[in-house]
Design a protein around this motif. Structure first.
Motif, PDB file in Angstrom:
ATOM      1  N   ASP A 109       0.827  -1.201   0.000  1.00 45.77           N
ATOM      2  CA  ASP A 109       0.000   0.000   0.000  1.00 45.77           C
ATOM      3  C   ASP A 109       0.863   1.253   0.000  1.00 45.77           C
ATOM      4  OD1 ASP A 109      -2.401  -1.494   0.207  1.00 45.77           O
ATOM      5  OD2 ASP A 109      -2.016  -1.744   2.343  1.00 45.77           O
ATOM      6  N   VAL A 110       0.558   2.156  -0.938  1.00 45.64           N
ATOM      7  CA  VAL A 110       1.264   3.431  -1.041  1.00 45.64           C
ATOM      8  C   VAL A 110       0.234   4.529  -1.214  1.00 45.64           C
ATOM      9  CG1 VAL A 110       2.799   4.811  -2.485  1.00 45.64           C
ATOM     10  CG2 VAL A 110       3.337   2.427  -2.037  1.00 45.64           C
ATOM     11  N   VAL A 111       0.362   5.563  -0.414  1.00 48.01           N
ATOM     12  CA  VAL A 111      -0.507   6.736  -0.538  1.00 48.01           C
ATOM     13  C   VAL A 111       0.408   7.954  -0.590  1.00 48.01           C
ATOM     14  CG1 VAL A 111      -2.328   8.108   0.533  1.00 48.01           C
ATOM     15  CG2 VAL A 111      -2.370   5.609   0.739  1.00 48.01           C
ATOM     16  N   VAL A 112       0.224   8.785  -1.602  1.00 48.84           N
ATOM     17  CA  VAL A 112       0.993  10.022  -1.734  1.00 48.84           C
ATOM     18  C   VAL A 112      -0.003  11.165  -1.732  1.00 48.84           C
ATOM     19  CG1 VAL A 112       2.525  11.369  -3.197  1.00 48.84           C
ATOM     20  CG2 VAL A 112       2.837   8.881  -3.020  1.00 48.84           C
ATOM     21  N   GLY A 113       0.130  12.036  -0.748  1.00 49.55           N
ATOM     22  CA  GLY A 113      -0.842  13.121  -0.631  1.00 49.55           C
ATOM     23  C   GLY A 113      -2.239  12.542  -0.517  1.00 49.55           C
ATOM     24  N   PRO A 114      -3.186  13.096  -1.244  1.00 46.80           N
ATOM     25  CA  PRO A 114      -4.547  12.576  -1.185  1.00 46.80           C
ATOM     26  C   PRO A 114      -4.797  11.389  -2.120  1.00 46.80           C
ATOM     27  CG  PRO A 114      -4.510  14.536  -2.528  1.00 46.80           C
ATOM     28  CD  PRO A 114      -3.112  14.357  -1.984  1.00 46.80           C
ATOM     29  N   THR A 163      -4.481   7.646  -3.818  1.00 44.34           N
ATOM     30  CA  THR A 163      -4.200   6.247  -3.531  1.00 44.34           C
ATOM     31  C   THR A 163      -3.798   5.502  -4.800  1.00 44.34           C
ATOM     32  OG1 THR A 163      -6.534   5.669  -3.804  1.00 44.34           O
ATOM     33  CG2 THR A 163      -5.768   6.149  -1.563  1.00 44.34           C
ATOM     34  N   ASP A 164      -3.826   6.178  -5.935  1.00 45.83           N
ATOM     35  CA  ASP A 164      -3.475   5.557  -7.215  1.00 45.83           C
ATOM     36  C   ASP A 164      -2.435   6.391  -7.946  1.00 45.83           C
ATOM     37  OD1 ASP A 164      -4.692   3.154  -7.526  1.00 45.83           O
ATOM     38  OD2 ASP A 164      -6.413   3.888  -8.624  1.00 45.83           O
ATOM     39  N   GLY A 165      -1.746   5.756  -8.866  1.00 45.46           N
ATOM     40  CA  GLY A 165      -0.874   6.482  -9.770  1.00 45.46           C
ATOM     41  C   GLY A 165       0.512   6.791  -9.255  1.00 45.46           C
ATOM     42  N   HIS A 166       0.865   6.281  -8.064  1.00 44.64           N
ATOM     43  CA  HIS A 166       2.175   6.572  -7.494  1.00 44.64           C
ATOM     44  C   HIS A 166       2.883   5.279  -7.096  1.00 44.64           C
ATOM     45  CE1 HIS A 166       1.384  10.887  -7.165  1.00 44.64           C
ATOM     46  NE2 HIS A 166       0.148  10.515  -6.877  1.00 44.64           N
ATOM     47  N   ALA A 167       4.213   5.321  -7.175  1.00 47.54           N
ATOM     48  CA  ALA A 167       5.050   4.216  -6.724  1.00 47.54           C
ATOM     49  C   ALA A 167       6.246   4.810  -5.979  1.00 47.54           C
ATOM     50  CB  ALA A 167       5.517   3.394  -7.909  1.00 47.54           C
ATOM     51  N   LEU A 168       6.691   4.094  -4.969  1.00 46.73           N
ATOM     52  CA  LEU A 168       7.784   4.571  -4.122  1.00 46.73           C
ATOM     53  C   LEU A 168       8.938   3.584  -4.097  1.00 46.73           C
ATOM     54  CD1 LEU A 168       5.754   5.549  -0.920  1.00 46.73           C
ATOM     55  CD2 LEU A 168       6.403   7.052  -2.789  1.00 46.73           C
ATOM     56  N   VAL A 204       3.721   7.579 -11.319  1.00 47.97           N
ATOM     57  CA  VAL A 204       4.717   8.575 -10.939  1.00 47.97           C
ATOM     58  C   VAL A 204       5.641   7.918  -9.922  1.00 47.97           C
ATOM     59  CG1 VAL A 204       5.103  10.810  -9.845  1.00 47.97           C
ATOM     60  CG2 VAL A 204       3.102  10.467 -11.320  1.00 47.97           C
ATOM     61  N   LEU A 205       6.934   7.913 -10.209  1.00 47.27           N
ATOM     62  CA  LEU A 205       7.913   7.297  -9.320  1.00 47.27           C
ATOM     63  C   LEU A 205       8.455   8.334  -8.346  1.00 47.27           C
ATOM     64  CD1 LEU A 205       9.713   4.943  -8.439  1.00 47.27           C
ATOM     65  CD2 LEU A 205      11.318   5.650 -10.238  1.00 47.27           C
ATOM     66  N   HIS A 206       8.401   8.020  -7.068  1.00 46.43           N
ATOM     67  CA  HIS A 206       8.994   8.828  -6.008  1.00 46.43           C
ATOM     68  C   HIS A 206      10.172   8.020  -5.460  1.00 46.43           C
ATOM     69  CE1 HIS A 206       5.416  11.486  -5.796  1.00 46.43           C
ATOM     70  NE2 HIS A 206       4.795  10.371  -6.158  1.00 46.43           N
ATOM     71  N   ALA A 207      11.390   8.465  -5.740  1.00 45.62           N
ATOM     72  CA  ALA A 207      12.586   7.734  -5.333  1.00 45.62           C
ATOM     73  C   ALA A 207      13.377   8.568  -4.332  1.00 45.62           C
ATOM     74  CB  ALA A 207      13.443   7.408  -6.543  1.00 45.62           C
TER      75      ALA A 207
END
Length: 118
Positions: free
Chosen positions: A49-54, A56-61, A99-102
């Protein structure tokens, strides 16, 4: 030493060449931080599970933690962190639309750190 942990989003599992990343990361740790090759240990932890800001979809860490015995300068740690980010750019290919957050950090192991091998 060093102890390396890589947390990564489950959605990246197919687009993250983990063995090649670890191999090249170990080389960077040896070259930049003067570690010994047999001492480099990396474990990968898949995160469901990954949540970025508001969202819950479209992001990976991906976050890389590197813990070293004390004694490296801040400059050495920063060089190593930059090398990690460059390797992530090379070895992580997120699926279309993600969207990748590295990120990465290098820190000193606590003086209480001990280990053994059998």
């Amino acid at each position: 030493m060093p102890q390396i942990t890589v947390d990564y989003s489950e959605r990246l599992a197919d687009g993250f060449d983990r063995p090649a990343f670890a191999r090249d990361l170990h080389t960077a740790v040896v070259d930049i931080a003067a570690a010994k090759p047999p001492a480099c240990k990396t474990r990968f932890r898949r995160t469901e599970d990954v949540v970025v800001g508001p969202d819950t979809d479209g992001h990976a860490l991906v976050h890389v933690h590197i813990a070293l015995l004390a004694g490296r300068t801040d400059e050495t740690k920063a060089r190593l962190t930059e090398a990690v980010l460059e390797l992530l750019r090379q070895y992580v290919k997120p699926a279309e639309g993600l969207v990748l957050h590295a990120s990465a950090e290098v820190r000193d192991l606590d003086p209480s750190y001990r280990k053994f091998e059998e």
